[in-house]
Motif scaffolding. Structure first.
Motif, PDB file in Angstrom:
ATOM      1  N   ASN A 210     -63.928 -12.759  -4.266  1.00 55.11           N
ATOM      2  CA  ASN A 210     -63.868 -13.740  -5.339  1.00 55.11           C
ATOM      3  C   ASN A 210     -64.613 -13.227  -6.550  1.00 55.11           C
ATOM      4  N   SER A 211     -64.497 -13.949  -7.661  1.00 52.75           N
ATOM      5  CA  SER A 211     -65.183 -13.528  -8.883  1.00 52.75           C
ATOM      6  C   SER A 211     -66.379 -14.412  -9.194  1.00 52.75           C
ATOM      7  N   ILE A 212     -66.816 -15.239  -8.228  1.00 53.07           N
ATOM      8  CA  ILE A 212     -67.943 -16.152  -8.448  1.00 53.07           C
ATOM      9  C   ILE A 212     -68.893 -16.043  -7.270  1.00 53.07           C
ATOM     10  N   THR A 213     -70.199 -15.985  -7.573  1.00 50.12           N
ATOM     11  CA  THR A 213     -71.246 -15.998  -6.549  1.00 50.12           C
ATOM     12  C   THR A 213     -72.157 -17.187  -6.805  1.00 50.12           C
ATOM     13  N   ALA A 239     -76.979 -10.725 -21.254  1.00 51.03           N
ATOM     14  CA  ALA A 239     -76.862  -9.483 -22.018  1.00 51.03           C
ATOM     15  C   ALA A 239     -77.224  -8.261 -21.177  1.00 51.03           C
ATOM     16  N   ALA A 240     -78.185  -8.414 -20.261  1.00 50.77           N
ATOM     17  CA  ALA A 240     -78.638  -7.269 -19.457  1.00 50.77           C
ATOM     18  C   ALA A 240     -77.692  -6.951 -18.302  1.00 50.77           C
ATOM     19  N   THR A 241     -77.033  -7.987 -17.750  1.00 52.45           N
ATOM     20  CA  THR A 241     -76.206  -7.781 -16.558  1.00 52.45           C
ATOM     21  C   THR A 241     -74.712  -7.868 -16.826  1.00 52.45           C
ATOM     22  N   GLY A 242     -74.318  -8.536 -17.920  1.00 57.82           N
ATOM     23  CA  GLY A 242     -72.894  -8.712 -18.177  1.00 57.82           C
ATOM     24  C   GLY A 242     -72.256  -9.758 -17.293  1.00 57.82           C
ATOM     25  N   SER A 258     -68.346 -13.154 -12.723  1.00 57.35           N
ATOM     26  CA  SER A 258     -67.995 -11.855 -13.286  1.00 57.35           C
ATOM     27  C   SER A 258     -66.895 -11.247 -12.427  1.00 57.35           C
ATOM     28  N   PHE A 259     -66.016 -10.486 -13.047  1.00 56.16           N
ATOM     29  CA  PHE A 259     -64.944  -9.832 -12.291  1.00 56.16           C
ATOM     30  C   PHE A 259     -65.453  -8.633 -11.506  1.00 56.16           C
ATOM     31  N   ASP A 260     -66.645  -8.118 -11.854  1.00 54.81           N
ATOM     32  CA  ASP A 260     -67.193  -6.916 -11.222  1.00 54.81           C
ATOM     33  C   ASP A 260     -68.195  -7.328 -10.139  1.00 54.81           C
ATOM     34  N   PRO A 261     -67.906  -7.103  -8.839  1.00 49.36           N
ATOM     35  CA  PRO A 261     -68.842  -7.491  -7.775  1.00 49.36           C
ATOM     36  C   PRO A 261     -70.192  -6.795  -7.896  1.00 49.36           C
ATOM     37  N   LEU A 262     -70.229  -5.569  -8.436  1.00 49.53           N
ATOM     38  CA  LEU A 262     -71.489  -4.847  -8.584  1.00 49.53           C
ATOM     39  C   LEU A 262     -72.394  -5.559  -9.584  1.00 49.53           C
TER      40      LEU A 262
END
Length: 521
Positions: A210-213, A239-242, A258-262
């Motif tokens: 998913n794209s939500i945590t 701003a620091a994590t995106g 975020s779309f990026d799991p990392l």
């Protein structure tokens, strides 16, 4: 008597008396000082003894505490070692059970083969009997033909040979076609059997990324600290994590989008550290995020090493191990890339073993077939060709390199394991619920949005947040002025409008920040 002499005598007497009295007084004072010195020395000795006793007791207490700590640490290590031993024993026990089941299955197959062999021998005997009878009938038929036709044996033989030859050719063509059709059916049936057995022997989860945590909080009071005065803390985190932080009425929870799991994992761990520490301000946020990024890199390496150990793959280059770990934080059409690669590796090993090929080589190729999706730098090559290039760079077997590059038919298949990797990749991705096409399209649109902004000069970072409805662009203050920021925001918005297709509208925010940092030593 002369007065002078008398005065001298008196003076001498007085001098002697004075000397005697002085000597007596000096001796008395000396004894007194000696007694005082002895008293002081005794007092110092008593104090030293008391202090030594106190120090001794303190050291004994420290030694006891250290012993207790060492004992606790030792007990903990013993407990962990015992736990690992128990886990190992359980795995060995499971493997033994699996081997026993396979032995039973093999024994059953052997018995079935013996029965089939016996039936085959009987059929061969029946065929031999029929053949003997057929030869007798043919001889009788030839004699009748000679008698009826009045032909010589040679002539009758010639006609019979021609007749039998024509009939044999006709029957042979029919039998040949039947054999070909039967072979095709059996081959397709055997191929389906191998694929089904391979799938059945591989336990796979249907894991969708998913794209939500959800970040859980102990109380809603912490939300205010995370937001900060006028929202400065939450802006610093974004701003620091995106990652987009959604603070709503949900009790004791904050959503990380975020779309990026990392990125989501970095934001989650950073928030966890900040909440535990209690000091939440922009400078501290940046420091914690940097530390978390380093921790994630170490975690990525650890995940890669654990994965190759669990799969029994040896001699893999460290860079490839790190890329395998990075798969944990990437998804392909909503399917976790590491889970997909592990599943493909197990499928390849099982199918290769069924076909009598090298299962270890097939498993290695199956694990690495998608490493082109997690490169350190973006490339114009497709992920299959890029993965083959990386595998060749780090000294992988040519068969593995070819299997990686050919699993989407972008290279010619030169080894037997190449079609196996392609088939197993399709099996893993085609399971119901394994992938979501819409999710992958959304992720690709978000990546294209960020890459579009990064193409401009002076852009340091670009983050697509609010599910792609807002694009935050952080520029370098030394290269971009305030007037350039306005122009850049307008140009990016116009380019998005003309080159991309998107629902609704996208807000473009350009952030320019000047920082002067010095260290006082």
């Amino acid at each position: 008597m002369d007065p002078n002499i008398l005065s001298i005598i008196i003076g001498a007497a007085a001098l002697i008396a004075g000397l005697t009295a002085g000597k007596f007084l000096f001796a008395k004072n000396t004894r007194k000082k000696i007694e005082e010195a002895e008293f002081q020395s005794q007092s110092i000795l008593k104090e030293a003894e008391l202090r030594a006793e106190t120090i001794r007791k303190e050291k004994e207490l420290e030694a006891k505490e250290r012993f207790v700590q060492m004992k606790s640490t030792h007990d903990k290590e013993v407990f962990e070692k015992n736990k690992k031993i128990n886990d190992t024993e359980n795995r060995v026990r499971q493997k033994e059970q699996s081997i026993n089941q396979k032995e039973v299955s093999i024994d059953k197959q052997v018995k079935e083969n013996e029965v089939i062999k016996e039936n085959l021998n009987r059929q061969i005997e029946l065929v031999n009997i029929k053949r003997t009878e057929l030869e007798k009938h043919q001889e009788e038929h030839i004699r009748r033909l000679e008698k009826i036709a009045g032909l010589s044996a040679e002539e009758a033989k010639t006609q019979l040979v021609e007749s039998l030859k024509h009939e044999a050719q006709t029957q042979a063509l029919g039998i040949q076609q039947e054999i070909i059709d039967d072979a095709k059916q059996k081959a397709n049936k055997e191929a389906r059997k191998i694929i089904i057995q391979t799938i059945q022997r591989t336990a796979a989860e249907q894991a969708i990324e998913n794209s939500i945590t959800v970040f859980n909080l102990e109380s809603d009071e912490i939300k205010g600290q995370i937001i900060g005065r006028e929202g400065r803390n939450i802006r610093a985190i974004e701003a620091a994590t995106g990652v987009d932080l959604i603070v709503d009425d949900t009790p004791e929870a904050i959503l990380l989008s975020s779309f990026d799991p990392l990125r989501r994992e970095i934001a989650r761990l950073s928030l966890q550290r900040l909440v535990a520490d209690g000091r939440i301000h922009p400078a501290r946020i940046e420091e914690v995020v940097e530390k978390t990024k380093k921790q994630i890199e170490e975690q990525v390496m650890e995940i890669g090493e654990r994965t190759v150990i669990e799969l029994g793959i040896h001699g893999l280059h460290k860079e490839l191990v790190r890329m395998v770990g990075r798969m944990r934080f990437r998804s392909s059409y909503g399917q976790n890339l590491l889970m997909h690669s592990r599943e493909t590796a197990n499928l390849c090993a099982t199918m290769a073993a069924e076909l009598g090929l090298n299962p270890k080589l097939a498993k290695r190729a199956g694990l690495l077939h998608d490493i082109g999706k997690v490169p350190d730098e973006e490339s114009e090559l497709s992920h299959a060709l890029l993965g083959a290039k990386l595998a060749e760079k780090y000294g992988e077997n040519p068969a593995v390199v070819n299997a990686i590059g050919a699993h989407h038919d972008e290279m010619e298949m030169q080894y037997v394991i190449s079609p196996i990797v392609q088939a197993c990749d399709a099996i893993s991705g085609a399971r119901p619920g394994a992938r979501r096409e819409i999710m992958q399209q959304y992720l690709q649109r978000i990546k294209d949005l960020e890459n579009l902004a990064m193409a401009y000069n002076g852009v340091e970072k670009a983050y697509a947040i609010q599910a792609g409805r807002e694009l935050r662009v952080i520029v370098e203050a030394d290269k971009v002025t305030d007037q350039d920021s306005d122009r850049l925001s307008f140009e990016i918005a116009q380019k998005i409008q003309t080159e991309m297709t998107f629902p609704g509208q996208i807000k473009v925010t350009v952030i320019r920040e000047k920082r002067a940092v010095n260290v006082a030593r």
